[in-house]
Design an enzyme around this catalytic site. Sequence first.
Site, PDB file in Angstrom:
ATOM      1  N   SER A  24       0.748  -1.131  -0.104  1.00  0.00           N
ATOM      2  CA  SER A  24       0.082  -0.059  -0.184  1.00  0.00           C
ATOM      3  C   SER A  24       0.764   1.063  -0.048  1.00  0.00           C
ATOM      4  O   SER A  24       0.435   2.310   0.048  1.00  0.00           O
ATOM      5  CB  SER A  24      -1.092   0.055   1.235  1.00  0.00           C
ATOM      6  OG  SER A  24      -0.135  -0.079   2.520  1.00  0.00           O
ATOM      7  N   SER A 278     -13.649  26.539 -27.496  1.00  0.00           N
ATOM      8  CA  SER A 278     -14.038  25.362 -28.454  1.00  0.00           C
ATOM      9  C   SER A 278     -12.979  25.378 -29.392  1.00  0.00           C
ATOM     10  O   SER A 278     -12.415  26.359 -29.831  1.00  0.00           O
ATOM     11  CB  SER A 278     -15.381  25.309 -28.830  1.00  0.00           C
ATOM     12  OG  SER A 278     -15.229  24.653 -29.834  1.00  0.00           O
ATOM     13  N   LYS A 284     -17.296  30.289 -28.968  1.00  0.00           N
ATOM     14  CA  LYS A 284     -17.560  29.530 -27.649  1.00  0.00           C
ATOM     15  C   LYS A 284     -16.678  29.921 -26.523  1.00  0.00           C
ATOM     16  O   LYS A 284     -15.585  30.218 -26.429  1.00  0.00           O
ATOM     17  CB  LYS A 284     -17.491  28.115 -27.844  1.00  0.00           C
ATOM     18  CG  LYS A 284     -18.519  27.488 -28.562  1.00  0.00           C
ATOM     19  CD  LYS A 284     -19.953  27.288 -27.907  1.00  0.00           C
ATOM     20  CE  LYS A 284     -20.067  26.423 -26.754  1.00  0.00           C
ATOM     21  NZ  LYS A 284     -20.467  25.018 -27.275  1.00  0.00           N
ATOM     22  N   ASN A 286     -16.794  28.038 -22.707  1.00  0.00           N
ATOM     23  CA  ASN A 286     -17.389  27.292 -22.038  1.00  0.00           C
ATOM     24  C   ASN A 286     -17.107  27.546 -20.392  1.00  0.00           C
ATOM     25  O   ASN A 286     -15.903  27.633 -20.163  1.00  0.00           O
ATOM     26  CB  ASN A 286     -17.048  25.957 -22.573  1.00  0.00           C
ATOM     27  CG  ASN A 286     -17.613  25.642 -23.926  1.00  0.00           C
ATOM     28  OD1 ASN A 286     -18.654  26.353 -24.433  1.00  0.00           O
ATOM     29  ND2 ASN A 286     -16.685  24.930 -24.703  1.00  0.00           N
ATOM     30  N   GLN A 323      -7.023  -2.015   4.839  1.00  0.00           N
ATOM     31  CA  GLN A 323      -5.981  -1.271   4.016  1.00  0.00           C
ATOM     32  C   GLN A 323      -6.655  -0.571   3.096  1.00  0.00           C
ATOM     33  O   GLN A 323      -5.946   0.512   2.359  1.00  0.00           O
ATOM     34  CB  GLN A 323      -4.690  -2.394   3.503  1.00  0.00           C
ATOM     35  CG  GLN A 323      -3.582  -1.482   2.902  1.00  0.00           C
ATOM     36  CD  GLN A 323      -2.623  -2.517   2.741  1.00  0.00           C
ATOM     37  OE1 GLN A 323      -1.665  -2.664   3.539  1.00  0.00           O
ATOM     38  NE2 GLN A 323      -2.206  -3.100   1.520  1.00  0.00           N
TER      39      GLN A 323
HETATM   40  N1  ARG Z   1      -0.820  -1.365   5.637  1.00  0.00           N
HETATM   41  C1  ARG Z   1      -1.636  -1.634   6.630  1.00  0.00           C
HETATM   42  C2  ARG Z   1      -3.013  -1.154   6.464  1.00  0.00           C
HETATM   43  O1  ARG Z   1      -2.955   0.120   6.137  1.00  0.00           O
HETATM   44  C3  ARG Z   1      -0.998  -1.727   7.920  1.00  0.00           C
HETATM   45  C4  ARG Z   1      -1.792  -2.669   8.939  1.00  0.00           C
HETATM   46  C5  ARG Z   1      -1.175  -3.831   8.743  1.00  0.00           C
HETATM   47  N2  ARG Z   1      -1.645  -4.638   9.886  1.00  0.00           N
HETATM   48  C6  ARG Z   1      -1.500  -6.124   9.773  1.00  0.00           C
HETATM   49  N3  ARG Z   1      -2.079  -6.950  10.529  1.00  0.00           N
HETATM   50  N4  ARG Z   1      -1.152  -6.542   8.517  1.00  0.00           N
HETATM   51  O2  ARG Z   1      -4.151  -1.479   7.213  1.00  0.00           O
END
Ligand code: ARG
Length: 429
Positions: A24, A278, A284, A286, A323
């Site tokens: 993430s 345009s 025009k 817009n 997440q």
């Molecule tokens: N990147 C994870 C989130 O945003 C962090 C928490 C991860 N916790 C876990 N038990 N894997 O949720």
Amino acid sequence: MSNKMWGGRFEAAPDDIMTQINASIDIDRRLWRQDIAGSKAHAAMLVKQNIISDADGQVLQNGLDRIAGEIESGQFDFKTELEDIHMNIEARLREIIGDAAGRLHTGRSRNDQVATDFKLWVRDACDDLIMQIEGLQDTLHTLSKEHDTTAMPGFTHLQVAQPVTLGLHLDAYWHMLSRDKTRLADCRKRLNKSPLGAAALAGTPFPIDRDMTAQDLGFERPMSNTMDAVSARDFATEFLFCCTQCGLNLSRLAEEIILWSSSQFGFITLSDQWSTGSSIMPQKKNPDAAELIRAKTGRLTGNLTQLLMVLKALPLTYNKDLQEDKASVFESFDTLTLCLSATNGMVATMRVHKDKMREAALSGFSTATRLADWLVMNLNIPFRDAHHITGQIVKIAETKGCRLDELELSDMQQIERGITEDIFNSLRI
Ligand code: ARG
């Protein structure tokens, strides 16, 4: 090689796709300031509670400060294989300070860590949006005062209803935005309790001081139920709703700007800075910004729905589903920020055509209700009858192809003998 942060029991490294779906970092890197602040507060508390040594505490603080500097200056190397912001920072800490880094996570889990970071971020976002809304309100307030006698038609069913002023119309948006602001303030107030110290879900046997970290991070107090602390994301759905509602209000103003700037209405002209041309029709101009603000409500609503669906039927406590809680929040904040600025710019620089508005305010027999009210007030006629009489007078004006204030007094007296010259004060605006 297996993951350094949690791979003790693993023999094989994760598949590339597993790494990708699990990561993430591209999204939660935005939490870096909050993550460092949370870690610093946690480390200071561990020292004070004699859970780690003074010396380790100092090394941790210095290391975390150094990482903040690296991220700030764009030198930090974010790694997908380290999943998220928390592990990226911790891994870097180990590179910088060595083994002492491993003590930072004592009595803490990523579950309470991420909930804390995210709450801190949303809290700042509420404050930021409140300020931005106030900026737009100031613009609307100035314009409302400037146009407190500028006549314009008030609409119901998008049909001319009664004459109002542009000041009154714009002031309505000022009030809507006031409520958007108090909604955000309320959301901020409710979210301001600290999850830190809940650890994975069941607390920790270490003698931590949750009040201390809560206070350090500006929270009112710790969240009392540890399972709730790591699972709750209603603060995020609430924030998303606040953004959606505010965006929705902006979309209504945007729609009016689109209508008002059309040649059919001709009430306003948008400045060149806030219009586009345009590529084929040279004449025009817009109102693209207004159209995009109108459309972005879809995105805001979609983001709210996305998180509601993630949370639906999710069992306690932490599940990786959680997440998927940040992208929508970040995007809604960015989207609303853009919409607020664009609305501000458009409104502050638009030219108002008072004559066109005035003319339109008199069209559609807009003063008919005033005529009926005059009959009630001056001739003591019951309102329903006055309504009927007025209808007949409107019909005469319609037949003659004129406005109500252009009728002869005798035209009106033909329907109601008691009407006097004074009626014209009610028919003119
Ligand atoms: N990147 C994870 C989130 O945003 C962090 C928490 C991860 N916790 C876990 N038990 N894997 O949720």
